[in-house]
Design a protein around this motif. Structure first.
Motif, PDB file in Angstrom:
ATOM      1  N   ALA A  95       0.307 -37.633  24.166  1.00 52.06           N
ATOM      2  CA  ALA A  95       0.956 -36.430  23.622  1.00 52.06           C
ATOM      3  C   ALA A  95       2.079 -36.800  22.656  1.00 52.06           C
ATOM      4  O   ALA A  95       2.248 -36.156  21.608  1.00 52.06           O
ATOM      5  N   ASN A  96       2.829 -37.844  22.978  1.00 53.70           N
ATOM      6  CA  ASN A  96       3.908 -38.267  22.063  1.00 53.70           C
ATOM      7  C   ASN A  96       3.343 -38.805  20.755  1.00 53.70           C
ATOM      8  O   ASN A  96       3.840 -38.476  19.661  1.00 53.70           O
ATOM      9  N   ALA A  97       2.275 -39.610  20.853  1.00 53.93           N
ATOM     10  CA  ALA A  97       1.642 -40.134  19.638  1.00 53.93           C
ATOM     11  C   ALA A  97       1.050 -38.986  18.818  1.00 53.93           C
ATOM     12  O   ALA A  97       1.134 -38.983  17.571  1.00 53.93           O
ATOM     13  N   ALA A  98       0.476 -38.005  19.509  1.00 55.21           N
ATOM     14  CA  ALA A  98      -0.111 -36.850  18.818  1.00 55.21           C
ATOM     15  C   ALA A  98       0.970 -36.073  18.058  1.00 55.21           C
ATOM     16  O   ALA A  98       0.777 -35.675  16.905  1.00 55.21           O
ATOM     17  N   ARG A  99       2.102 -35.870  18.717  1.00 56.42           N
ATOM     18  CA  ARG A  99       3.193 -35.127  18.071  1.00 56.42           C
ATOM     19  C   ARG A  99       3.652 -35.842  16.802  1.00 56.42           C
ATOM     20  O   ARG A  99       3.851 -35.215  15.768  1.00 56.42           O
ATOM     21  N   ARG A 100       3.763 -37.185  16.904  1.00 54.71           N
ATOM     22  CA  ARG A 100       4.230 -37.947  15.734  1.00 54.71           C
ATOM     23  C   ARG A 100       3.278 -37.796  14.546  1.00 54.71           C
ATOM     24  O   ARG A 100       3.708 -37.766  13.409  1.00 54.71           O
ATOM     25  N   CYS A 101       1.959 -37.695  14.824  1.00 54.61           N
ATOM     26  CA  CYS A 101       1.022 -37.593  13.680  1.00 54.61           C
ATOM     27  C   CYS A 101       0.625 -36.143  13.417  1.00 54.61           C
ATOM     28  O   CYS A 101      -0.222 -35.877  12.573  1.00 54.61           O
ATOM     29  N   GLY A 102       1.219 -35.209  14.143  1.00 56.99           N
ATOM     30  CA  GLY A 102       0.969 -33.784  13.872  1.00 56.99           C
ATOM     31  C   GLY A 102      -0.363 -33.282  14.410  1.00 56.99           C
ATOM     32  O   GLY A 102      -0.874 -32.264  13.941  1.00 56.99           O
ATOM     33  N   ALA A 103      -0.925 -33.991  15.404  1.00 51.58           N
ATOM     34  CA  ALA A 103      -2.209 -33.547  15.974  1.00 51.58           C
ATOM     35  C   ALA A 103      -1.977 -32.555  17.115  1.00 51.58           C
ATOM     36  O   ALA A 103      -1.037 -32.709  17.890  1.00 51.58           O
ATOM     37  N   TRP A 104      -2.850 -31.579  17.201  1.00 53.01           N
ATOM     38  CA  TRP A 104      -2.836 -30.633  18.325  1.00 53.01           C
ATOM     39  C   TRP A 104      -3.582 -31.266  19.503  1.00 53.01           C
ATOM     40  O   TRP A 104      -4.606 -31.928  19.304  1.00 53.01           O
ATOM     41  N   THR A 105      -3.058 -31.088  20.715  1.00 53.95           N
ATOM     42  CA  THR A 105      -3.680 -31.735  21.875  1.00 53.95           C
ATOM     43  C   THR A 105      -4.111 -30.719  22.916  1.00 53.95           C
ATOM     44  O   THR A 105      -3.356 -29.802  23.264  1.00 53.95           O
ATOM     45  N   LEU A 106      -5.344 -30.910  23.390  1.00 52.16           N
ATOM     46  CA  LEU A 106      -5.857 -30.121  24.509  1.00 52.16           C
ATOM     47  C   LEU A 106      -6.137 -31.095  25.644  1.00 52.16           C
ATOM     48  O   LEU A 106      -6.860 -32.076  25.448  1.00 52.16           O
ATOM     49  N   SER A 107      -5.549 -30.847  26.801  1.00 54.57           N
ATOM     50  CA  SER A 107      -5.741 -31.763  27.930  1.00 54.57           C
ATOM     51  C   SER A 107      -6.406 -31.022  29.090  1.00 54.57           C
ATOM     52  O   SER A 107      -6.071 -29.866  29.377  1.00 54.57           O
ATOM     53  N   ILE A 108      -7.342 -31.703  29.740  1.00 51.85           N
ATOM     54  CA  ILE A 108      -8.078 -31.071  30.839  1.00 51.85           C
ATOM     55  C   ILE A 108      -7.311 -31.264  32.147  1.00 51.85           C
ATOM     56  O   ILE A 108      -6.870 -32.360  32.470  1.00 51.85           O
ATOM     57  N   SER A 109      -7.172 -30.159  32.882  1.00 62.20           N
ATOM     58  CA  SER A 109      -6.555 -30.240  34.201  1.00 62.20           C
ATOM     59  C   SER A 109      -7.487 -29.599  35.233  1.00 62.20           C
ATOM     60  O   SER A 109      -8.679 -29.401  34.959  1.00 62.20           O
TER      61      SER A 109
END
Ligand SMILES: NC(=O)c1ccc[n+]([C@@H]2O[C@H](COP(=O)([O-])OP(=O)(O)OC[C@H]3O[C@@H](n4cnc5c(N)ncnc54)[C@H](OP(=O)(O)O)[C@@H]3O)[C@@H](O)[C@H]2O)c1
Length: 311
Positions: A95-109
């Motif tokens: 999630a931190n790496a995604a934020r730095r590159c501006g990617a949206w993240t969907l995580s399965i729970s």
């Protein structure tokens, strides 16, 4: 080109997602694996945050789907550090790496963030996990949302779908015992199946369609964020599932119900996830259990006479 990274593309759900997304024109899908880095998958250990950073810097995805996890409750219970490394710390690193590159993240729970005493559960209902798996997944949800409030958590219940091994799903893991109980076998024993906990088996290709639709909305600029729920709509105990599997296999299995819990790891009784938000948006599809389990079993046949003869 819409670039999507699927973390955990070799898993039960990850494979269905990769297959669904690869069929989209104009989408470039990069998928990762850990032990099963088959051709087309990038080997990545998500416990290594430097490798995670490198993968995300190299691929520069617009969106990331996290389907990698330690999802086995017994392992999580006995090895909480293993569970934490994958289900919490790795999610935070991605999630931190995604934020730095501006990617949206969907995580399965998982539905196991609830204790199963007051179903159905809305996304805003207070979680209360009763085992280490549910606790780690809840902490992972929180780590994701701390990194970026525009991310999305998709909670799902018991999954099944195309497999490469019977043990991949708690649904198909019942097959060997069901087949071994078939009448006529010299050593056929009755298969005792849990009839206490209610589950909502959910077909991975259906989940993959939903995830593709959520990505499409994101691509169209519609905000898709926060916690959301999706579930199959057929309440079944493992006993019900076993009867349905026996019918799909066309065998006379000897299956008996177990009316109280016997698992060493505590499991919730009924975590039915209320999916009404996604339903109201017209998203998702639900294949009936009878149809989907038949497809699943036809695609990965029980070793026919070998298995039924006890081989
Ligand atoms: N299965 C269910 O019934 C169920 C129910 C509700 C929610 N969920 C959630 O759904 C998601 C997908 O579950 P699943 O059933 O598809 O799990 P799965 O079949 O066990 O797949 C797990 C994935 O994680 C990868 N992985 C494991 N260790 C890794 C590491 N150190 N670094 C990178 N990747 C690693 C695996 O890669 P390799 O195989 O290549 O090692 C595999 O791709 C999980 O978040 C799970 O909690 C599952």
């Amino acid at each position: 080109m819409f670039k999507v990274a699927v973390i955990g593309g070799s898993g039960l759900l990850g494979r269905a997602i990769v297959q669904e997304l690869n069929a989209q024109s104009g989408w470039a899908v990069s998928a990762t694996a850990f032990r099963r880095a088959w051709p087309g998958l990038t080997a990545l250990d998500i416990r290594d945050s430097k490798s995670v950073d490198r993968f995300i810097d190299d691929t520069r995805p617009d969106a990331i789907v996290i389907a990698a996890a330690e999802r086995r409750p017994d392992i999580c219970e006995h090895e909480p550090l293993v569970a934490r490394a994958l289900n919490v710390d790795a999610v935070r690193a991605i999630a931190n790496a995604a934020r730095r590159c501006g990617a949206w993240t969907l995580s399965i729970s998982t539905d196991y963030v609830f204790d199963g005493s007051r179903p159905p559960y809305l996304p805003a209902d207070p979680p209360h996990p009763i085992n280490a798996y549910g606790t780690s997944k809840l902490e992972g949800e929180r780590a994701l949302m701390e990194a970026s409030t525009s991310s999305c958590v998709l909670r799902l219940p018991l999954l099944y779908g195309p497999i490469v091994d019977w043990q991949e799903s708690a649904v198909t893991s019942l097959v060997p015992a069901i087949a071994a109980s078939a009448s006529g076998l010299p050593d056929g024993k009755t298969a005792v199946m849990d009839a206490w906990a209610t589950r909502y088996p959910t077909y991975t290709p259906d989940v993959a369609v939903l995830i593709r639709q959520l990505l499409e909305r994101r691509l169209q600029g519609v905000p898709v964020c926060g916690v959301t729920h999706w579930s199959g709509d057929e309440p079944m105990t493992k006993y019900d599932i076993a009867l349905s599997i026996a019918s799909a296999l066309g065998i006379q299995a000897r299956i008996s119900p177990q009316h109280h819990p016997t698992d060493a790891t505590p499991r919730p009784r009924d975590c039915h996830l209320d999916s009404s938000t996604l339903d109201a948006m017209g998203l998702g599809q639900r294949t009936s259990f009878a149809v989907a389990i038949k497809k699943t079993l036809d695609a990965f046949p029980w070793q026919g006479s070998a298995g039924l003869d006890g081989g």
